[in-house]
Design a protein around this motif. Structure first.
Motif, mmCIF file in Angstrom:
data_model
loop_
_atom_site.group_PDB
_atom_site.id
_atom_site.type_symbol
_atom_site.label_atom_id
_atom_site.label_comp_id
_atom_site.label_asym_id
_atom_site.label_seq_id
_atom_site.Cartn_x
_atom_site.Cartn_y
_atom_site.Cartn_z
ATOM 1 N N LYS A 42 6.802 0.762 -10.808
ATOM 2 C CA LYS A 42 6.865 1.464 -11.510
ATOM 3 C C LYS A 42 7.129 0.745 -12.794
ATOM 4 O O LYS A 42 6.943 1.284 -13.741
ATOM 5 N N ASP A 43 8.311 -0.200 -12.887
ATOM 6 C CA ASP A 43 8.708 -1.327 -14.477
ATOM 7 C C ASP A 43 7.197 -1.845 -14.953
ATOM 8 O O ASP A 43 6.490 -1.480 -16.308
ATOM 9 N N GLN A 44 6.137 -2.227 -14.513
ATOM 10 C CA GLN A 44 4.507 -3.661 -14.039
ATOM 11 C C GLN A 44 3.811 -2.854 -14.414
ATOM 12 O O GLN A 44 2.796 -3.102 -15.127
ATOM 13 N N LEU A 45 3.541 -2.110 -13.730
ATOM 14 C CA LEU A 45 2.490 -1.612 -13.159
ATOM 15 C C LEU A 45 1.625 -0.123 -13.015
ATOM 16 O O LEU A 45 0.479 0.434 -13.636
ATOM 17 N N ASP A 46 2.394 0.711 -12.805
ATOM 18 C CA ASP A 46 2.440 2.338 -12.922
ATOM 19 C C ASP A 46 3.512 2.944 -12.924
ATOM 20 O O ASP A 46 4.275 3.881 -11.444
ATOM 21 N N GLY A 47 4.058 3.353 -13.866
ATOM 22 C CA GLY A 47 5.043 4.167 -14.093
ATOM 23 C C GLY A 47 5.158 5.556 -14.317
ATOM 24 O O GLY A 47 6.437 6.309 -13.745
ATOM 25 N N SER A 97 -3.000 0.402 -3.252
ATOM 26 C CA SER A 97 -3.105 -0.838 -2.944
ATOM 27 C C SER A 97 -1.814 -1.448 -4.623
ATOM 28 O O SER A 97 -2.596 -1.417 -5.452
ATOM 29 N N PHE A 98 -0.933 -2.471 -4.451
ATOM 30 C CA PHE A 98 -0.296 -2.740 -5.447
ATOM 31 C C PHE A 98 -0.185 -4.346 -5.125
ATOM 32 O O PHE A 98 0.498 -4.959 -3.916
ATOM 33 N N GLU A 99 -0.341 -5.511 -6.394
ATOM 34 C CA GLU A 99 -0.460 -6.921 -5.859
ATOM 35 C C GLU A 99 1.586 -6.892 -6.603
ATOM 36 O O GLU A 99 1.600 -6.530 -7.301
ATOM 37 N N VAL A 100 2.430 -7.074 -4.937
ATOM 38 C CA VAL A 100 3.670 -7.392 -5.309
ATOM 39 C C VAL A 100 4.456 -8.199 -5.454
ATOM 40 O O VAL A 100 4.102 -9.230 -4.623
ATOM 41 N N PRO A 101 4.860 -9.486 -6.155
ATOM 42 C CA PRO A 101 5.610 -10.671 -5.836
ATOM 43 C C PRO A 101 6.607 -11.023 -4.928
ATOM 44 O O PRO A 101 7.386 -9.710 -5.004
ATOM 45 N N VAL A 102 6.838 -11.823 -4.625
ATOM 46 C CA VAL A 102 7.823 -12.131 -3.055
ATOM 47 C C VAL A 102 9.210 -12.593 -4.147
ATOM 48 O O VAL A 102 8.444 -13.794 -4.068
ATOM 49 N N HIS A 103 10.514 -12.358 -3.789
ATOM 50 C CA HIS A 103 11.351 -12.928 -4.028
ATOM 51 C C HIS A 103 11.556 -13.034 -3.190
ATOM 52 O O HIS A 103 12.421 -11.633 -2.659
ATOM 53 N N GLU A 154 0.575 -1.203 0.060
ATOM 54 C CA GLU A 154 0.227 -0.023 0.292
ATOM 55 C C GLU A 154 0.994 1.171 0.231
ATOM 56 O O GLU A 154 1.467 1.325 0.821
ATOM 57 N N VAL A 155 0.536 1.615 -1.415
ATOM 58 C CA VAL A 155 2.024 2.808 -1.442
ATOM 59 C C VAL A 155 1.131 4.237 -0.905
ATOM 60 O O VAL A 155 -0.544 4.857 -1.570
ATOM 61 N N LEU A 156 1.248 5.385 -0.379
ATOM 62 C CA LEU A 156 1.056 6.999 -0.753
ATOM 63 C C LEU A 156 1.079 7.886 -1.839
ATOM 64 O O LEU A 156 2.172 7.732 -2.027
ATOM 65 N N ARG A 157 0.290 7.913 -2.549
ATOM 66 C CA ARG A 157 0.323 8.643 -3.497
ATOM 67 C C ARG A 157 -0.388 10.366 -3.429
ATOM 68 O O ARG A 157 -1.310 10.476 -2.455
ATOM 69 N N TYR A 158 0.256 11.144 -3.515
ATOM 70 C CA TYR A 158 0.212 12.925 -3.171
ATOM 71 C C TYR A 158 0.587 13.689 -5.162
ATOM 72 O O TYR A 158 1.660 13.569 -4.991
ATOM 73 N N ARG A 159 0.382 14.527 -5.559
ATOM 74 C CA ARG A 159 0.373 14.935 -6.273
ATOM 75 C C ARG A 159 -0.215 16.437 -5.251
ATOM 76 O O ARG A 159 -1.629 16.872 -6.015
#
Ligand code: FES
Length: 241
Positions: free
Chosen positions: A37-42, A18-24, A2-7
């Protein structure tokens, strides 16, 4: 995550996304952000550069605690969701990017460089230093200006004039350097109320420091020096400070 977004120029207040991110196993929190940034929302904005705990630019609040995101394993924070916010105490420019102008001004005010009354000619060679003299200040020289200590400092959060832990630790780094002669100039800045005396010795700065610089210890040492300096000025007004 969960990332805080703000402009700030377009939105009245920050919102969580919220974003689904794999865990390695080898992934750090920063890898998770890079995946977003690369796959979901640049459009997601944040700072990083070295990816190896050296540049100090990737500090963020993760689950409410200031950390270097390139040095914090995703796996260590499972199960999610992780909550990622910009560092506390800094105005947000966009998303996870804070405005560090205030910190940069405070840092330069303590002259974090070697100050000499007079420089000796280059042909006279280097200013030599013994290993013992180096050991005196080496711990404080490890600071990478990541500002985690400011985000953790309860005084800085409510009293933004406070000069803050890293600036004081770096002042101490140069004061303790045998080649330096600028201690009195720095003391003039640090002896103000917003300088060392603003610190209430909570010690969170040293807890979160990724380089074990111990800014809280530097502040206490400085308080002792300032007190000695003050009493000398009262007892020996003719000099010898
Ligand atoms: Fe440089 Fe994290 S990216 S310290």
């Amino acid at each position: 995550m969960e990332v805080l977004r703000y402009r700030p120029e377009e939105e009245a207040e920050p919102t969580w996304e919220s974003f689904e991110v794999p865990v390695h196993p080898e992934w750090m929190v920063l890898d998770g952000l890079n995946h977003i940034k690369d796959q979901l929302d640049g459009t997601l904005s944040y700072r990083w550069a070295c990816r190896m705990g050296v540049c100090g630019s990737c500090g963020m609040m993760v689950n409410g605690r200031p950390v270097l995101t390139c040095a914090t394993y995703l796996e260590s924070l499972l199960p999610g969701p992780l909550r990622i916010e910009p560092l506390s105490g800094f105005p947000v420019i966009r998303d996870l990017v804070g405005d560090i102008t205030d910190f940069m001004g405070k840092l330069s005010s303590v002259k974090p460089w070697i100050v000499r009354d007079t420089e000796k000619p280059v042909e006279d060679g280097e200013y030599l230093q013994t290993p013992e003299e180096l050991a005196e200040y080496k711990q404080y020289s490890m600071c990478i200006n990541c500002m985690l200590c400011y985000a953790a400092c309860p005084v800085y959060q409510i009293e933004p004039e406070f000069i803050g832990p890293a600036a004081i630790a770096l002042a101490q780094r140069y004061n303790m350097d045998s080649r330096d002669e600028g201690a009195q100039e720095r003391m003039d800045v640090l002896a103000q109320h917003e300088g060392i005396w603003g610190c209430t010795l909570v010690g969170e700065c040293s807890e979160v420091c990724p380089k074990k610089v111990d800014p809280a210890g530097a502040i206490q040492r400085y308080k002792v020096s300032a007190s000695v300096d003050f009493f000398k000025s009262v007892l020996m007004p003719w000099g010898e400070r």
